[in-house]
Design an enzyme around this catalytic site. Structure first.
Site, PDB file in Angstrom:
ATOM      1  N   THR A 112     -24.510  -4.132 -27.081  1.00 20.70           N
ATOM      2  CA  THR A 112     -25.060  -3.450 -26.387  1.00 20.70           C
ATOM      3  C   THR A 112     -25.704  -1.927 -26.364  1.00 20.70           C
ATOM      4  O   THR A 112     -26.934  -1.308 -25.481  1.00 20.70           O
ATOM      5  CB  THR A 112     -24.402  -3.881 -24.691  1.00 20.70           C
ATOM      6  OG1 THR A 112     -24.621  -5.796 -24.435  1.00 20.70           O
ATOM      7  CG2 THR A 112     -25.546  -3.219 -23.615  1.00 20.70           C
ATOM      8  N   SER A 140     -22.090  -8.678 -30.680  1.00 15.49           N
ATOM      9  CA  SER A 140     -20.614  -9.457 -31.119  1.00 15.49           C
ATOM     10  C   SER A 140     -20.063 -10.589 -30.912  1.00 15.49           C
ATOM     11  O   SER A 140     -18.880 -11.015 -31.312  1.00 15.49           O
ATOM     12  CB  SER A 140     -19.399  -8.062 -30.888  1.00 15.49           C
ATOM     13  OG  SER A 140     -19.276  -8.314 -29.115  1.00 15.49           O
ATOM     14  N   THR A 147     -19.078  -5.305 -26.271  1.00 13.37           N
ATOM     15  CA  THR A 147     -18.280  -5.071 -25.892  1.00 13.37           C
ATOM     16  C   THR A 147     -17.379  -6.609 -25.971  1.00 13.37           C
ATOM     17  O   THR A 147     -16.274  -7.233 -25.545  1.00 13.37           O
ATOM     18  CB  THR A 147     -18.498  -4.947 -24.725  1.00 13.37           C
ATOM     19  OG1 THR A 147     -19.622  -5.775 -23.674  1.00 13.37           O
ATOM     20  CG2 THR A 147     -18.611  -2.887 -24.181  1.00 13.37           C
ATOM     21  N   ASP A 148     -18.060  -7.745 -25.932  1.00 11.94           N
ATOM     22  CA  ASP A 148     -17.953  -8.592 -25.777  1.00 11.94           C
ATOM     23  C   ASP A 148     -16.445  -9.251 -26.776  1.00 11.94           C
ATOM     24  O   ASP A 148     -15.556  -9.847 -26.195  1.00 11.94           O
ATOM     25  CB  ASP A 148     -18.861  -9.616 -25.971  1.00 11.94           C
ATOM     26  CG  ASP A 148     -19.565  -9.962 -24.910  1.00 11.94           C
ATOM     27  OD1 ASP A 148     -19.547  -9.403 -23.704  1.00 11.94           O
ATOM     28  OD2 ASP A 148     -20.519 -10.859 -25.127  1.00 11.94           O
TER      29      ASP A 148
END
Ligand code: SIN
Length: 353
Positions: free
Chosen positions: A12, A62, A95-96
Site C-alpha cells: 500500500t 504482499s 502490511t499484510d
C-alpha cells in the site's frame, strides 16, 4: 561516505487509487520507489551526508508474497549488507504479510554469519521494514512519514537487526504482528511492547534492539546454515509445504488428515488459549508425527504468547527460548526443514516444552 539502500517490494505504501479520498479501493504496488522517495519532505536534510540508493526488487501486493521473492530479497539484502559503506537497508513492504517477511529475513541474517555469507557485524546492520495503511495517492498518506521514520531509525547508532517502523513505533521482527485491518496504527508487539518511538526524527529506545532472547539456535550452526543458504540461492529449490491449521470448536481433525493425504510436510497448529488442542486434533496430530511429519503448536490468541508447561504430545513452536506466533512458526518450520534441522524422526521424538 555512508549509504542507505531502499529495496522496494510494493504494498500500500506504493499503492495508487483513482481518487485521493479513496483509502480502500486502490491497487497496491503501483508507484515506483523513486517517486515514493520524492514524496518524503526534508529527506535530504534527514540524510545529511549519507548517500541514498534505491532498487525496485518487486512491485506486489504482499498478500501475494511468495518464496521466489523471499529468495530474491534475502540475496539482495546480503549483497548490500556486505558492502562496508552501507549503513543499513529500508525495505518498503505491504502490511499484510510484513510480519512473515520480517521473521524470514531476521532468521536469514541470523544464519548469514555462520554460513560465511556475511561477517557478524554486517549481519547485525539494521534492516527496517517500512509500510503504510493508506496508498501514496491518498489525501493523508502515512507512507512519507513512515519512510522518514525508517531513515531516522537506520541512522541511529543503536539500531540493529530486522525492525518494522510504522506510525511512530519501532517493532522487533520477533514481536511485530498486524492487529488492525484499516487503522493507520496497524501493528502491535503484544506484551513485549515496542522497541522504541520515533519523535520528530529522534529515536527514543525503550529496549535494546540487539538483546537476544534465549541462547540456543538450531539454525545458526555451520552445517544447517550452509544448507539453508544453498537452498535460498537456488531458484529450483522445492520449498516444503507447511500449513497452519486452527484448533476450534467442533474440530474433528479431518483437516489434518486431508492435508496429509495431499502431501503436507509440516503443520503448525494455532491452538486455543494457551496453545491447547481439541482432543481429536491432538490425536490426528500424533498420527502425523508418527508418520514423520513435524507438527508444532502455538496459540491463536492475538496478544501474549503461549506459556510452556502444559502436557501435550505436540511440541510448542519454540525458537531461541520464545514461543512463536503461528505465522512465524510456519516460516521457522519451513526454514528448519530446508536446513535439515528438522528431520522427521527428530520431530516425532520431541515432547512438550
Ligand atoms: C499489502 O500488504 O501489500 C497491501 C496492504 C497494505 O500494505 O496495507
Amino acid at each position: 561516505m555512508k549509504k542507505i539502500v531502499v529495496l522496494a517490494t510494493g504494498g500500500t505504501i506504493a499503492g495508487a487509487s483513482a481518487s485521493a479520498a479513496d483509502g480502500v479501493a486502490y491497487r497496491a504496488g503501483e508507484v515506483p520507489v523513486g517517486a515514493l522517495l520524492e514524496q518524503v519532505p526534508g529527506l535530504q536534510q534527514l540524510l545529511g551526508d549519507c548517500a541514498l540508493a534505491a532498487e525496485q526488487v518487486a512491485q506486489v501486493n504482499s498478500k501475494d508474497m511468495d518464496y521466489a521473492l523471499w529468495q530474491r530479497l534475502a540475496l539482495r539484502c546480503t549483497h548490500w549488507l556486505a558492502q562496508d559503506d552501507v549503513q543499513g537497508l529500508v525495505i518498503t513492504h505491504g502490511t499484510d504479510t510484513l510480519e512473515e517477511t520480517a521473521w524470514f529475513l531476521q532468521r536469514m541474517l541470523d544464519v548469514a554469519a555462520s554460513a560465511g555469507v556475511l561477517r557478524a557485524e554486517q549481519a547485525r546492520k539494521p534492516v527496517v521494514l517500512s509500510s503504510a495503511m493508506r496508498p501514496s495517492t491518498a489525501r493523508l498518506s502515512d507512507g512519507p512519514q513512515n519512510l522518514a521514520d525508517a531513515v531516522s531509525v537506520l541512522l541511529d547508532s543503536r539500531a540493529s537487526g530486522v525492525l518494522a517502523v510504522a506510525a511512530g513505533h519501532v517493532h522487533a521482527a520477533c514481536d511485530v504482528h498486524k492487529v488492525q485491518p484499516y487503522r493507520v496504527d496497524a501493528f502491535s508487539s503484544g506484551d513485549a511492547g515496542v522497541l522504541a518511538h520515533v519523535e520528530e526524527g529522534a529515536v527514543r529506545w525503550l529496549r535494546d534492539p540487539a538483546a537476544r532472547v534465549g541462547e540456543a539456535d538450531d539454525l545458526a550452526t555451520a552445517a544447517p546454515a550452509q544448507a539453508l543458504w544453498t537452498a535460498v540461492q537456488d531458484e529450483e529449490t522445492q520449498w516444503p509445504w507447511v500449513e497452519i491449521l486452527v484448533s476450534h470448536a467442533g474440530n474433528d481433525g479431518r483437516s489434518l488428515g486431508a492435508c496429509r493425504q495431499a502431501g503436507v510436510q509440516g503443520v503448525v497448529l494455532a491452538g486455543s488459549g494457551n496453545a491447547t488442542l481439541h482432543e481429536q486434533v491432538e490425536q490426528a496430530a500424533c498420527a502425523l508425527m508418527q508418520q514423520g511429519v513435524p507438527v508444532w503448536r502455538s496459540s491463536r490468541c492475538l496478544e501474549g504468547r503461549a506459556v510452556p508447561g502444559a502436557e501435550s504430545p505436540v511440541p510448542l513452536a519454540v525458537c531461541r527460548g520464545q514461543v512463536l506466533r503461528p505465522v512465524q512458526a510456519r516460516t521457522e518450520m519451513v526454514l528448519q526443514l530446508l536446513a535439515g534441522v528438522l528431520p522427521a524422526e527428530a520431530a516425532t521424538a520431541k515432547t512438550s516444552a
